[in-house]
Write an enzyme that holds these catalytic residues in place. Structure first.
Site, PDB file in Angstrom:
ATOM      1  N   ASP A  21       0.880  -1.074  -0.143  1.00 55.22           N
ATOM      2  CA  ASP A  21      -0.098   0.013  -0.113  1.00 55.22           C
ATOM      3  C   ASP A  21       0.847   1.286   0.057  1.00 55.22           C
ATOM      4  OD1 ASP A  21       0.838  -0.727   2.707  1.00 55.22           O
ATOM      5  OD2 ASP A  21      -1.040  -0.431   3.541  1.00 55.22           O
ATOM      6  N   CYS A  51      10.525  -3.216  -4.444  1.00 59.29           N
ATOM      7  CA  CYS A  51      11.393  -4.092  -3.625  1.00 59.29           C
ATOM      8  C   CYS A  51      11.060  -5.218  -4.431  1.00 59.29           C
ATOM      9  CB  CYS A  51      10.497  -4.106  -2.235  1.00 59.29           C
ATOM     10  SG  CYS A  51       8.951  -4.905  -2.310  1.00 59.29           S
ATOM     11  N   THR A 224       2.589  -0.512  25.783  1.00 59.35           N
ATOM     12  CA  THR A 224       2.734   0.599  26.464  1.00 59.35           C
ATOM     13  C   THR A 224       2.916   1.841  26.022  1.00 59.35           C
ATOM     14  OG1 THR A 224       4.960  -0.064  27.263  1.00 59.35           O
ATOM     15  CG2 THR A 224       3.155  -1.117  28.604  1.00 59.35           C
ATOM     16  N   TYR A 429      -9.286  -9.180  10.350  1.00 58.46           N
ATOM     17  CA  TYR A 429      -9.697  -8.313  11.618  1.00 58.46           C
ATOM     18  C   TYR A 429      -9.789  -9.118  12.766  1.00 58.46           C
ATOM     19  CZ  TYR A 429     -12.106  -5.530   7.986  1.00 58.46           C
ATOM     20  OH  TYR A 429     -12.397  -4.784   6.890  1.00 58.46           O
ATOM     21  N   GLN A 611       0.642  -8.495   3.886  1.00 61.24           N
ATOM     22  CA  GLN A 611      -0.643  -9.085   4.695  1.00 61.24           C
ATOM     23  C   GLN A 611      -0.969 -10.515   4.332  1.00 61.24           C
ATOM     24  OE1 GLN A 611       0.170  -6.514   6.491  1.00 61.24           O
ATOM     25  NE2 GLN A 611      -1.808  -5.710   6.869  1.00 61.24           N
TER      26      GLN A 611
HETATM   27  N1  MGD Z   1       6.860  -6.771   3.235  1.00 63.15           N
HETATM   28  C1  MGD Z   1       5.977  -6.188   3.637  1.00 63.15           C
HETATM   29  N2  MGD Z   1       5.966  -4.960   3.960  1.00 63.15           N
HETATM   30  C2  MGD Z   1       4.803  -4.152   4.587  1.00 63.15           C
HETATM   31  C3  MGD Z   1       3.772  -4.928   4.684  1.00 63.15           C
HETATM   32  C4  MGD Z   1       3.736  -6.258   4.566  1.00 63.15           C
HETATM   33  O1  MGD Z   1       2.573  -6.984   4.908  1.00 63.15           O
HETATM   34  N3  MGD Z   1       4.666  -6.876   3.786  1.00 63.15           N
HETATM   35  N4  MGD Z   1       2.540  -4.448   5.581  1.00 63.15           N
HETATM   36  C5  MGD Z   1       2.689  -2.926   5.155  1.00 63.15           C
HETATM   37  C6  MGD Z   1       1.368  -2.267   6.088  1.00 63.15           C
HETATM   38  S1  MGD Z   1      -0.016  -2.296   5.749  1.00 63.15           S
HETATM   39  C7  MGD Z   1       1.687  -1.917   7.207  1.00 63.15           C
HETATM   40  S2  MGD Z   1       0.633  -1.392   8.450  1.00 63.15           S
HETATM   41  C8  MGD Z   1       3.237  -1.655   7.858  1.00 63.15           C
HETATM   42  C9  MGD Z   1       3.412  -2.528   9.259  1.00 63.15           C
HETATM   43  O2  MGD Z   1       4.756  -2.599   9.274  1.00 63.15           O
HETATM   44  P1  MGD Z   1       5.607  -2.014  10.609  1.00 63.15           P
HETATM   45  O3  MGD Z   1       5.289  -0.519  10.656  1.00 63.15           O
HETATM   46  O4  MGD Z   1       7.125  -2.111  10.482  1.00 63.15           O
HETATM   47  O5  MGD Z   1       5.124  -2.915  11.772  1.00 63.15           O
HETATM   48  P2  MGD Z   1       5.329  -4.576  11.991  1.00 63.15           P
HETATM   49  O6  MGD Z   1       6.146  -5.088  11.136  1.00 63.15           O
HETATM   50  O7  MGD Z   1       4.020  -5.118  12.325  1.00 63.15           O
HETATM   51  O8  MGD Z   1       5.918  -4.279  13.559  1.00 63.15           O
HETATM   52  C10 MGD Z   1       6.794  -3.542  13.637  1.00 63.15           C
HETATM   53  C11 MGD Z   1       7.774  -3.592  15.163  1.00 63.15           C
HETATM   54  O9  MGD Z   1       6.732  -3.057  15.996  1.00 63.15           O
HETATM   55  C12 MGD Z   1       7.181  -3.743  17.129  1.00 63.15           C
HETATM   56  N5  MGD Z   1       6.158  -3.816  18.216  1.00 63.15           N
HETATM   57  C13 MGD Z   1       5.178  -4.927  18.552  1.00 63.15           C
HETATM   58  N6  MGD Z   1       4.355  -4.575  19.544  1.00 63.15           N
HETATM   59  C14 MGD Z   1       4.885  -3.395  19.754  1.00 63.15           C
HETATM   60  C15 MGD Z   1       4.485  -2.325  20.654  1.00 63.15           C
HETATM   61  O10 MGD Z   1       3.341  -2.736  21.565  1.00 63.15           O
HETATM   62  N7  MGD Z   1       4.674  -1.155  20.944  1.00 63.15           N
HETATM   63  C16 MGD Z   1       5.890  -0.927  19.953  1.00 63.15           C
HETATM   64  N8  MGD Z   1       6.391   0.329  20.213  1.00 63.15           N
HETATM   65  N9  MGD Z   1       6.740  -1.716  19.172  1.00 63.15           N
HETATM   66  C17 MGD Z   1       5.924  -2.927  19.175  1.00 63.15           C
HETATM   67  C18 MGD Z   1       7.618  -5.386  16.701  1.00 63.15           C
HETATM   68  O11 MGD Z   1       8.550  -5.747  17.451  1.00 63.15           O
HETATM   69  C19 MGD Z   1       8.191  -4.821  15.314  1.00 63.15           C
HETATM   70  O12 MGD Z   1       9.432  -4.843  15.335  1.00 63.15           O
HETATM   71  O13 MGD Z   1       4.138  -2.651   6.909  1.00 63.15           O
HETATM   72  C20 MGD Z   1       3.886  -2.379   5.627  1.00 63.15           C
HETATM   73  N10 MGD Z   1       4.967  -2.866   4.791  1.00 63.15           N
HETATM   74  N1  MGD Z   2      -5.844  -9.960  12.304  1.00 61.12           N
HETATM   75  C1  MGD Z   2      -5.194  -9.062  11.770  1.00 61.12           C
HETATM   76  N2  MGD Z   2      -6.017  -8.089  10.919  1.00 61.12           N
HETATM   77  C2  MGD Z   2      -5.377  -6.933  10.223  1.00 61.12           C
HETATM   78  C3  MGD Z   2      -4.102  -6.893  10.804  1.00 61.12           C
HETATM   79  C4  MGD Z   2      -3.309  -8.000  11.354  1.00 61.12           C
HETATM   80  O1  MGD Z   2      -2.020  -7.562  11.715  1.00 61.12           O
HETATM   81  N3  MGD Z   2      -3.954  -8.906  12.031  1.00 61.12           N
HETATM   82  N4  MGD Z   2      -3.390  -5.810   9.949  1.00 61.12           N
HETATM   83  C5  MGD Z   2      -4.103  -4.789   9.468  1.00 61.12           C
HETATM   84  C6  MGD Z   2      -3.640  -3.710   8.433  1.00 61.12           C
HETATM   85  S1  MGD Z   2      -2.136  -2.851   9.142  1.00 61.12           S
HETATM   86  C7  MGD Z   2      -3.854  -3.756   7.214  1.00 61.12           C
HETATM   87  S2  MGD Z   2      -3.248  -2.752   6.077  1.00 61.12           S
HETATM   88  C8  MGD Z   2      -5.246  -4.445   6.656  1.00 61.12           C
HETATM   89  C9  MGD Z   2      -4.843  -5.014   5.331  1.00 61.12           C
HETATM   90  O2  MGD Z   2      -5.897  -5.612   4.718  1.00 61.12           O
HETATM   91  P1  MGD Z   2      -6.224  -5.770   3.234  1.00 61.12           P
HETATM   92  O3  MGD Z   2      -5.666  -4.818   2.584  1.00 61.12           O
HETATM   93  O4  MGD Z   2      -7.454  -6.365   3.149  1.00 61.12           O
HETATM   94  O5  MGD Z   2      -4.903  -6.891   2.720  1.00 61.12           O
HETATM   95  P2  MGD Z   2      -4.625  -8.301   2.295  1.00 61.12           P
HETATM   96  O6  MGD Z   2      -4.539  -9.303   3.155  1.00 61.12           O
HETATM   97  O7  MGD Z   2      -3.506  -8.059   1.510  1.00 61.12           O
HETATM   98  O8  MGD Z   2      -5.935  -8.394   1.429  1.00 61.12           O
HETATM   99  C10 MGD Z   2      -6.192  -8.100   0.163  1.00 61.12           C
HETATM  100  C11 MGD Z   2      -6.924  -9.106  -0.749  1.00 61.12           C
HETATM  101  O9  MGD Z   2      -6.980  -8.336  -2.039  1.00 61.12           O
HETATM  102  C12 MGD Z   2      -6.752  -9.066  -3.226  1.00 61.12           C
HETATM  103  N5  MGD Z   2      -6.303  -8.512  -4.237  1.00 61.12           N
HETATM  104  C13 MGD Z   2      -4.814  -7.850  -4.370  1.00 61.12           C
HETATM  105  N6  MGD Z   2      -4.877  -6.981  -5.696  1.00 61.12           N
HETATM  106  C14 MGD Z   2      -6.283  -7.051  -5.995  1.00 61.12           C
HETATM  107  C15 MGD Z   2      -6.764  -6.235  -6.958  1.00 61.12           C
HETATM  108  O10 MGD Z   2      -6.194  -5.509  -7.766  1.00 61.12           O
HETATM  109  N7  MGD Z   2      -8.327  -6.627  -7.260  1.00 61.12           N
HETATM  110  C16 MGD Z   2      -9.152  -7.188  -6.402  1.00 61.12           C
HETATM  111  N8  MGD Z   2     -10.257  -7.187  -6.394  1.00 61.12           N
HETATM  112  N9  MGD Z   2      -8.199  -7.892  -5.446  1.00 61.12           N
HETATM  113  C17 MGD Z   2      -7.123  -7.729  -5.126  1.00 61.12           C
HETATM  114  C18 MGD Z   2      -5.645 -10.105  -2.527  1.00 61.12           C
HETATM  115  O11 MGD Z   2      -5.471 -11.369  -3.411  1.00 61.12           O
HETATM  116  C19 MGD Z   2      -5.915 -10.269  -0.971  1.00 61.12           C
HETATM  117  O12 MGD Z   2      -6.831 -11.425  -0.867  1.00 61.12           O
HETATM  118  O13 MGD Z   2      -5.422  -5.656   7.700  1.00 61.12           O
HETATM  119  C20 MGD Z   2      -5.708  -5.390   8.778  1.00 61.12           C
HETATM  120  N10 MGD Z   2      -6.246  -6.243   9.668  1.00 61.12           N
HETATM  121  S1  SF4 Z   3       7.621  -2.185  -4.991  1.00 61.24           S
HETATM  122 FE1  SF4 Z   3       7.359  -3.222  -2.932  1.00 61.24          FE
HETATM  123  S2  SF4 Z   3       7.520  -1.613  -1.362  1.00 61.24           S
HETATM  124 FE2  SF4 Z   3       6.803  -0.687  -3.469  1.00 61.24          FE
HETATM  125  S3  SF4 Z   3       4.496  -0.494  -3.540  1.00 61.24           S
HETATM  126 FE3  SF4 Z   3       5.318  -2.383  -4.434  1.00 61.24          FE
HETATM  127  S4  SF4 Z   3       5.334  -4.228  -3.195  1.00 61.24           S
HETATM  128 FE4  SF4 Z   3       5.200  -2.325  -1.942  1.00 61.24          FE
HETATM  129 MO    MO Z   4      -1.327  -1.451   7.212  1.00 61.75          MO
END
Ligand code: MGD
Ligand code: MGD
Ligand code: SF4
Ligand code: MO
Length: 739
Positions: A21, A51, A224, A429, A611
């Site tokens: 995203d 990436c 915390t 969720y 995700q």
């Molecule tokens: N490759 C890859 N990249 C992604 C994503 C992915 O799915 N794959 N997802 C994207 C999305 S939507 C998001 S939201 C981001 C999330 O990515 P980040 O913001 O980096 O979050 P996380 O990797 O879940 O966790 C980051 C750190 O939070 C620490 N942590 C755990 N609990 C706590 C706490 O209570 N407090 C504090 N301060 N730290 C804590 C963990 O030890 C970990 O090192 O990454 C994005 N980038």
């Molecule tokens: N339990 C739990 N829930 C969470 C989180 C967690 O850590 N734990 N993290 C939260 C966070 S930070 C985020 S950002 C959200 C992410 O929530 P989502 O954005 O829903 O993330 P994804 O799991 O990647 O699901 C996306 C789906 O979209 C499909 N898709 C991908 N590209 C396309 C497209 O171009 N068109 C269509 N129609 N489908 C497509 C993929 O196949 C995939 O199944 O989840 C949140 N929910």
């Molecule tokens: S190149 Fe990698 S970091 Fe950039 S939007 Fe695509 S998946 Fe995310």
């Molecule tokens: Mo996220």
């Protein structure tokens, strides 16, 4: 665009990646109607933002598992038996069945769950459809991500800021851990800032990648963060490190804040967080004394029991240290005047007050619902020009937990139809058991997907989606920034795959809203959105791949802030009016006990996947074949488990199985569980492709004691759990996965 043609049938087009995203820009090469290769952008400033998930796009977009034709369920729900039908038949039947359901139960009995960034070209037609129909029940994965953070930021100063990465002198990462293959542009921005001499402070229980290189690392106990921020404020206020002019002229409630902060002396904060008070004070001083400091958005504080307070505390820190809307601090961008925003396209004013008040969560957890949106309407209009600000797609949405309760139990009224688009609802969720119960209780589920996910398997109709190389778009980062980026269609989508824009347009027209869906194609609506700058999509495409107005700072001097008082509300008038504590506080999460002695957190994103996605993409799965639990060596020893053992992690809500990874970098007493695991290779063998084996959502509760009061977000960061060794290698089938 000039230069797009390559020799032969080859073509090179500009893309905005939606595999995650953060929306990197690069070029997609295609040959004879097939995407063949991803190459870096020709602009050297953008070229390094890429990436290995992005470069895997051809593997994803050409994958044999791609859904290509509409499917209609013929077996029992979840049985995964289908017949192929035409797109026209699917839309006709969906419209007819939806009409029957909403006639019987009311329009609010339809919920929509979507994420939006991957489907990209919805152009808010989903909100438009719901608002015309009369349903307020739109939810999104961003309810647990930047969307809810944006909504809470607005309580304090009326917008969601973006760090001025290029000029900042200090970066504070609350957990947030961008890496080379995780949010690459942010990782690159942090690297560049560090090379310029910016200080980096990391607050993370683990020694994360960012923590390894940080100037200061505060290893707080998970969950915390709010207490930590109150400790920082204590130092900043006591040592008068705040910007007194800004506080005096632009902030409301400083005295009340000071009183509240007095309840959190450093001894208490040390005791709650487990971090030495001297280190807390040192970090607070480095942040407050920096010449321009930023606290970038982080998902960590939007998934905690004290989430609203923690996010508000970040906002308050930014404000009182004078880091708001200044060079090197955090900028409040506003809408791009050259592109009609989704806020306008969604037609939120068409939904009646009566229906808005039915939004699930409106009464209990109102902060990101229409209830607060209505309270912010006037100031938002005054400062930003639109009454509703759809920031990061996260505002004015229903509360997911309330929606799943209504689906499962009919409480407070039944939700009987779900349309899910680009969202793996079952796993995305808290409380997967309740989500499953809710889905099984639906009269109609439509999934718009590119692969057969566990959620899609539960649907009545599965519609095949297109992907970013198959559609045109001008990406506006959902108004988080005011940059506009070009994404071009390189190839045609397979067979009957199409966009979510097409889906809502066709459904809207079938259901009697023709006049509100006047655009036939994605290009038509792009022309409309660009029309305020007298351009068409073709003009945009011809002239540029990106544009961004120069930033303006301290805009509030002319307009005030978009809050009820026009000032930064350290004391929140809105929270007060809603009957919540108007000042930030810390609330302890559910306590550990002898039975469940570990602090579990979910997260630490895996590089190869976004995700719940990509477990079926061989080149990516090979990099991370199975889910891993992280544990400190001393804890593993106590439990009698070893690295690479299969273990079961249990909470009072459920249990998951994963492989153990013993790591010195983990904090003692903590366990990490990954998000999003299911096993596409188990299709046909295990119920819903193994969606209940390793998914964190099985473990995370959404009982009231686990929810933040104001927004109702679940506590993912520090809930009680225990480890059980699994004697038989039950996961062998999982570990063979993807090969
Ligand atoms: N490759 C890859 N990249 C992604 C994503 C992915 O799915 N794959 N997802 C994207 C999305 S939507 C998001 S939201 C981001 C999330 O990515 P980040 O913001 O980096 O979050 P996380 O990797 O879940 O966790 C980051 C750190 O939070 C620490 N942590 C755990 N609990 C706590 C706490 O209570 N407090 C504090 N301060 N730290 C804590 C963990 O030890 C970990 O090192 O990454 C994005 N980038
Ligand atoms: N339990 C739990 N829930 C969470 C989180 C967690 O850590 N734990 N993290 C939260 C966070 S930070 C985020 S950002 C959200 C992410 O929530 P989502 O954005 O829903 O993330 P994804 O799991 O990647 O699901 C996306 C789906 O979209 C499909 N898709 C991908 N590209 C396309 C497209 O171009 N068109 C269509 N129609 N489908 C497509 C993929 O196949 C995939 O199944 O989840 C949140 N929910
Ligand atoms: S190149 Fe990698 S970091 Fe950039 S939007 Fe695509 S998946 Fe995310
Ligand atoms: Mo996220």
């Amino acid at each position: 665009m000039p230069g797009n043609e390559l020799p032969g049938n080859r073509k090179s087009t500009y893309s905005v990646c939606t595999i995650c995203d953060i929306g990197c820009q690069f070029r997609s090469e295609s040959d004879g109607g097939r995407v063949t290769r991803i190459v870096a952008h020709d602009n050297p400033m953008l070229a390094r933002n890429i990436c290995y998930k992005g470069t895997a796009a051809p593997h994803i977009h050409n994958h044999s598992d791609r859904l290509r034709v509409p499917l209609k369920r013929i077996g029992a729900r979840g049985e995964d038996r289908w017949e192929e039908i035409s797109y026209g038949q699917a839309i006709d039947e969906i419209a007819q069945r939806l009409g029957t359901i909403t006639n019987q139960y009311g329009p609010e009995s339809l919920a929509v769950s979507t994420s939006g960034w991957n489907t990209q070209t919805t152009h808010s037609m989903d909100r438009r459809f719901l608002n015309l129909l009369g349903s307020p029940n739109w939810i999104s994965g961003v309810a647990l991500c930047a969307g809810n953070t944006a909504a809470v930021n607005r309580l304090t100063y009326g917008w969601f800021p973006m760090p001025d990465w290029g000029n900042t002198s200090c970066i504070v990462l609350f957990g947030h851990n961008p890496r080379k293959h995780s949010w690459t542009p942010i990782y690159n921005s942090i690297r560049s800032a560090r090379a310029r001499g910016a200080k980096v402070i990391v607050l993370d229980p683990r020694i994360s990648d960012q923590a390894e290189q940080a100037d200061l690392h505060l290893r707080l106990r998970a969950g915390t963060d709010a207490a930590m921020c109150l400790g920082w404020l204590n130092v900043i206020i006591e040592e008068r490190l705040y910007d007194s002019d800004f506080v005096e002229n632009w902030c409301e409630g400083f005295q009340e804040l000071c009183q509240r902060v007095n309840d959190y002396p450093l001894e208490r904060v040390e005791q709650i967080t487990g971090v030495d008070r001297e280190l807390i004070a040192q970090a607070a001083r480095v942040y407050a004394n920096a010449d321009g400091a930023v606290i970038p958005w982080t998902p960590i504080t939007d998934q905690q029991i004290s989430s609203t307070s923690a996010i508000r505390l970040h906002s308050i820190l930014r404000a009182i240290t004078g880091n708001l809307d200044v060079v090197g601090g955090e900028t409040l961008g506003g809408f791009n005047p050259n592109y009609i925003p989704e806020s306008e396209l969604g037609l939120h004013e068409m939904l009646s007050d009566e229906q808005k008040a039915k939004q699930l969560g409106y009464a209990d957890h109102p902060v990101f619902t229409y209830r607060v949106a209505e309270m912010l309407k006037q100031p938002t209009h005054r400062v930003w020009g639109y009454p509703y600000a759809d920031l990061v797609m996260g505002c004015h949405m229903a509360n997911p937990t309330n929606v799943f309760r209504a689906m499962a139990k009919g409480d407070p009224y039944p939700v009987k139809a779900l349309i899910t688009l680009g969202n793996n609802t079952l796993l995305s969720y808290a409380n997967q058991h309740q989500i499953f119960e809710g889905l099984m209780n639906q009269d109609l589920i439509v999934a718009h997907e590119i692969f057969m996910t566990p959620t899609a398997m539960l649907a009545d109709y599965v519609l095949p989606g297109d992907v970013f190389t198959e559609r045109n778009h001008v990406a506006d980062s959902w108004s988080w920034t005011n940059r506009l980026s070009l994404s071009q269609k390189a190839v045609e989508p397979p067979e009957e795959a199409s966009s979510t824009f097409q889906f809502w347009t066709d459904l809207g027209r079938r259901m009697g809203f023709e006049e509100h869906f006047p655009w036939d194609t994605v290009e038509d609506i792009l022309d409309y959105r660009l029309s305020r700058s007298n351009r068409t999509f073709a003009d945009f495409e011809e002239s540029t791949y990106m544009e961004m107005p120069a930033p303006k700072f301290r805009k509030y001097r002319k307009t005030g802030f978009a809050t009820p008082s026009g000032k930064v509300e350290l004391y929140s008038n809105i929270l007060s009016e809603l009957g919540f504590d108007p000042l930030p506080y810390y609330r302890e999460g559910p306590t550990l006990d002898e039975e469940y002695p570990y602090t579990v957190f979910t997260g630490v994103r895996e590089d190869p996947f976004f995700q719940t996605g990509q477990r079926n993409i061989e080149v990516l799965r090979a990099r991370c074949p199975e889910p891993k639990l992280f544990m400190h060596p001393s804890d593993a020893r106590r439990e009698g488990v070893d690295d690479a053992d299969w273990v079961c992690l249990e909470t009072r809500a459920g249990q998951v199985t994963a492989k153990l990874s013993v790591q010195h970098s983990m904090k003692e007493g903590h366990i990490r569980v990954p998000h999003g695991w299911w096993y596409p290779e188990m299709r046909g063998r295990e119920k819903l492709s193994g969606a209940f084996i390793s998914s964190d959502a099985v473990l995370c509760s959404d009982d009231d004691e686990f929810l933040d009061y104001e927004q109702g977000v679940p506590h993912f960061k520090g809930f009680p759990g225990r480890i059980v060794k699994v004697t038989a290698p039950v996961m062998d089938k999982g570990s063979e996965a993807g090969r």
